[in-house]
Design a protein around this motif. Structure first.
Motif, mmCIF file in Angstrom:
data_model
loop_
_atom_site.group_PDB
_atom_site.id
_atom_site.type_symbol
_atom_site.label_atom_id
_atom_site.label_comp_id
_atom_site.label_asym_id
_atom_site.label_seq_id
_atom_site.Cartn_x
_atom_site.Cartn_y
_atom_site.Cartn_z
ATOM 1 N N PRO A 1 -17.878 -12.682 49.907
ATOM 2 C CA PRO A 1 -18.121 -11.416 49.224
ATOM 3 C C PRO A 1 -19.072 -10.534 50.031
ATOM 4 O O PRO A 1 -19.944 -11.029 50.754
ATOM 5 N N ILE A 2 -18.850 -9.225 49.936
ATOM 6 C CA ILE A 2 -19.655 -8.237 50.632
ATOM 7 C C ILE A 2 -20.396 -7.403 49.595
ATOM 8 O O ILE A 2 -19.803 -6.965 48.602
ATOM 9 N N VAL A 3 -21.665 -7.183 49.812
ATOM 10 C CA VAL A 3 -22.435 -6.251 48.984
ATOM 11 C C VAL A 3 -22.732 -5.022 49.826
ATOM 12 O O VAL A 3 -23.283 -5.139 50.935
ATOM 13 N N GLN A 4 -22.351 -3.871 49.329
ATOM 14 C CA GLN A 4 -22.525 -2.614 50.057
ATOM 15 C C GLN A 4 -23.492 -1.710 49.310
ATOM 16 O O GLN A 4 -23.315 -1.445 48.111
ATOM 17 N N TRP A 5 -24.506 -1.243 50.030
ATOM 18 C CA TRP A 5 -25.417 -0.243 49.465
ATOM 19 C C TRP A 5 -25.210 1.057 50.228
ATOM 20 O O TRP A 5 -25.247 1.080 51.463
ATOM 21 N N SER A 6 -24.973 2.126 49.481
ATOM 22 C CA SER A 6 -24.848 3.450 50.081
ATOM 23 C C SER A 6 -25.736 4.422 49.335
ATOM 24 O O SER A 6 -25.835 4.372 48.102
ATOM 25 N N ILE A 7 -26.404 5.296 50.088
ATOM 26 C CA ILE A 7 -27.350 6.229 49.474
ATOM 27 C C ILE A 7 -27.490 7.450 50.380
ATOM 28 O O ILE A 7 -27.331 7.358 51.598
ATOM 29 N N THR A 8 -27.749 8.584 49.777
ATOM 30 C CA THR A 8 -28.093 9.794 50.506
ATOM 31 C C THR A 8 -29.598 9.965 50.463
ATOM 32 O O THR A 8 -30.203 9.981 49.384
ATOM 33 N N ARG A 9 -30.200 10.014 51.624
ATOM 34 C CA ARG A 9 -31.665 10.087 51.742
ATOM 35 C C ARG A 9 -32.202 11.301 50.997
ATOM 36 O O ARG A 9 -31.701 12.383 51.134
ATOM 37 N N LEU B 1 -22.331 -1.931 45.516
ATOM 38 C CA LEU B 1 -21.014 -2.490 45.209
ATOM 39 C C LEU B 1 -20.938 -3.936 45.673
ATOM 40 O O LEU B 1 -21.472 -4.287 46.726
ATOM 41 N N ARG B 2 -20.251 -4.751 44.900
ATOM 42 C CA ARG B 2 -19.923 -6.110 45.352
ATOM 43 C C ARG B 2 -18.419 -6.147 45.538
ATOM 44 O O ARG B 2 -17.649 -5.848 44.626
ATOM 45 N N LEU B 3 -17.996 -6.536 46.745
ATOM 46 C CA LEU B 3 -16.590 -6.490 47.120
ATOM 47 C C LEU B 3 -16.094 -7.907 47.341
ATOM 48 O O LEU B 3 -16.531 -8.596 48.267
ATOM 49 N N ASP B 4 -15.190 -8.363 46.472
ATOM 50 C CA ASP B 4 -14.580 -9.678 46.594
ATOM 51 C C ASP B 4 -13.113 -9.502 46.956
ATOM 52 O O ASP B 4 -12.352 -8.902 46.178
ATOM 53 N N LEU B 5 -12.713 -9.993 48.112
ATOM 54 C CA LEU B 5 -11.339 -9.837 48.577
ATOM 55 C C LEU B 5 -10.709 -11.200 48.797
ATOM 56 O O LEU B 5 -11.354 -12.126 49.303
ATOM 57 N N SER B 6 -9.442 -11.320 48.411
ATOM 58 C CA SER B 6 -8.682 -12.542 48.652
ATOM 59 C C SER B 6 -7.346 -12.177 49.268
ATOM 60 O O SER B 6 -6.772 -11.116 48.977
#
Length: 400
Positions: A392-400, A371-376
Motif C-alpha cells: 500500500p502507498i500513502v500519498q500526502w499532497s498539499i499546497t504550501r 490518501l491510502r492507495l491499495d492496488l491488486s
C-alpha cells in the motif's frame, strides 16, 4: 513600455534574396550603417553600401559583437521568420522592448505547408538543427504529419534510420531544399529508402507518419516498460495519481527529489512543451539512466542534479511543484516548508510504516490531502486467477 529607440532591425530573408523583401525591409537595409548576418544570408542579400558583419559560429559568439554597435543603424539578417525557431528570440533576450523592429518573411514551415497542402494548425513543427531526433518520439503516431528543420543531408538519413528503428519505416519523407529560391528542389522517398547524397542546405523534411510502431500515450501513467529502471520507479497507476496531484501547468517548474528512473519528471515534461523539471539523484547510475530515459522519450530538457536533498537544492530556481520520490525525512520536509514559496504544490508517497507515520503527523499539522492507495493485480494461481496485492502507498499532497 520603454523610452528606448529602435536601433536594430531584424529582417527575415528567404532563398529568393532581395526580390522577396518588403519595402520596409529594403528601406532599412538602404539606411543601415551595418548589416550583420550569416555568410549565407549576406550572399543572398548581395551588394550593399553598408558595412557588413559575418556572424560567427557558434551563434552565441555573435551577440556581443552585435551589441557593441548599439546606437548605430544596424540590420540583422535571419532566415524566414526570425521568431519561429529562429535567431530573433535569442538576440532580443539581451534587448529592452523598443530597441528593435522586425520584418519577418515566410517561414520554412509556411513554404513547406504551401507546397504540400498541409494545414499548419494540425501539423507538428520542430526545429532539430541542434536537438536530438528523439524529440520526434512523442509525435510518432499513424496519420500524423510533421515538418522538421534539419542541419544537413546527413541528418535526413538519420531521421530515416530513427523512424525505421521506431517501427515507422513505412513513413513517407518529403525532402525540401532551399524552399522559395532558384535552388528549390523537392524529392519524396520512404524512410527505408537510401537517401540521396546531394541534399543541400537549408533542408526541411515533411514526415507523413505510417507504421505499426509503439505509440507513446498522451495520458499520464505511461506503461512502465517505456522506462529503463532497476525497480526504483513510481509504478504506472501510482504515477498517474501522483501526476494528477502535482497538476502540471504550462510554464511551471518541478523538482523531482530522488528521481530514480526519472519517470515522474519525464511525464511532467511530456504534459506540455513549456514545462521544466529538475531531477535530484544521488546515485550516479540512476542519474545516468534518468537522463537516457528523458532523451529516449523526447524530454531531453530534463536537468539532472547529482547529490542529496536538501543540500543539492541550494542554488536551484524556485519550483511550482515538488515531488519527493526518495529520501523522505522530517528534516527534508522541514527544509522544504521553509524554502518553498506560498502556492507551491508538494506531493510525496510513503511505503514504510515509519514514513506513513511521518506523513500522518504532517497532515494533522498542516492539512492537505492524505490518501491510502491499495492496488491488486490479477495473476495466475495454477489454472485459475487471483489477486496479488502490492504494498500500500500513502500519498500526502498539499499546497504550501
Amino acid at each position: 513600455m520603454t523610452d528606448a529607440k529602435p536601433w536594430l532591425t531584424i529582417i527575415g530573408i528567404g532563398e529568393d534574396g532581395p526580390a522577396g523583401l518588403s519595402a520596409a525591409s529594403r528601406a532599412a537595409i538602404a539606411a543601415a550603417d551595418l548589416v550583420a548576418g550569416a555568410p549565407r544570408h549576406l550572399a543572398l542579400l548581395g551588394e550593399t553600401t553598408a558595412e557588413t558583419l559575418a556572424w560567427p559560429v557558434p551563434f552565441a559568439d555573435g551577440i556581443p559583437l552585435l551589441l557593441a554597435h548599439r546606437g548605430r543603424r544596424v540590420v540583422m539578417l535571419a532566415s524566414g521568420d526570425p521568431f519561429w525557431f529562429g535567431a530573433g528570440t535569442v538576440v532580443t533576450r539581451d534587448l529592452a522592448p523598443g530597441e528593435w523592429v522586425a520584418h519577418p518573411a515566410p517561414s520554412t514551415f509556411a513554404l513547406a505547408a504551401a507546397r504540400l497542402g498541409w494545414p499548419l494548425e494540425d501539423t507538428t513543427c520542430l526545429g532539430l538543427h541542434a536537438a536530438p531526433l528523439e524529440r520526434l518520439r512523442p509525435h510518432l503516431a499513424p496519420a500524423r504529419r510533421l515538418l522538421v528543420l534539419l542541419r544537413d543531408g546527413e541528418a535526413v538519413a538519420d531521421i530515416g534510420d530513427y523512424l525505421r528503428r521506431a517501427g515507422f519505416g513505412a513513413s513517407q519523407l518529403t525532402v525540401m531544399e532551399a524552399l522559395g529560391g532558384l535552388r528549390e528542389r523537392i524529392r519524396t522517398l520512404r524512410a527505408t529508402d537510401a537517401v540521396p547524397a546531394d541534399i543541400a542546405h537549408p533542408v526541411a523534411v515533411a514526415v507523413a507518419v505510417t507504421g505499426d510502431g509503439a505509440v507513446l500515450p498522451l495520458a499520464s501513467g505511461r506503461p512502465d516498460d517505456w522506462f529503463l529502471h532497476d525497480g526504483q520507479i513510481t509504478k504506472r497507476a501510482i504515477r498517474a495519481l501522483t501526476l494528477s496531484a502535482l497538476a502540471p501547468r504550462p510554464g511551471e517548474m518541478l523538482w523531482d527529489i530522488g528521481t530514480g528512473s526519472g519517470s515522474i519528471a519525464i511525464e511532467w515534461l511530456l504534459a506540455h512543451p513549456s514545462t521544466a523539471a529538475i531531477g535530484i539523484e544521488a546515485d550516479e547510475i540512476r542519474a545516468a539512466r534518468a537522463r537516457a530515459n528523458a532523451v529516449a522519450l523526447g524530454a531531453d530538457r530534463l536537468r539532472i542534479i547529482g547529490g542529496r536533498a536538501p543540500e543539492a537544492l541550494a542554488d536551484l530556481p524556485d519550483p511550482q511543484a515538488v515531488f519527493i520520490g526518495g529520501g523522505l525525512s522530517s528534516e527534508l520536509l522541514d527544509h522544504l516548508w521553509q524554502r518553498l514559496s506560498p502556492g507551491t504544490r508538494l506531493v510525496t508517497n510513503a511505503v514504510t510504516l515509519e514514513s506513513e507515520s511521518l506523513l500522518a503527523h504532517r497532515h494533522a499539522a498542516h492539512g492537505g490531502t492524505l490518501l491510502r492507495l491499495d492496488l491488486s493485480v490479477a495473476t495466475p494461481i495454477g489454472r485459475r486467477r487471483g489477486w496479488r496485492a502490492s504494498h500500500p502507498i500513502v500519498q500526502w499532497s498539499i499546497t504550501r
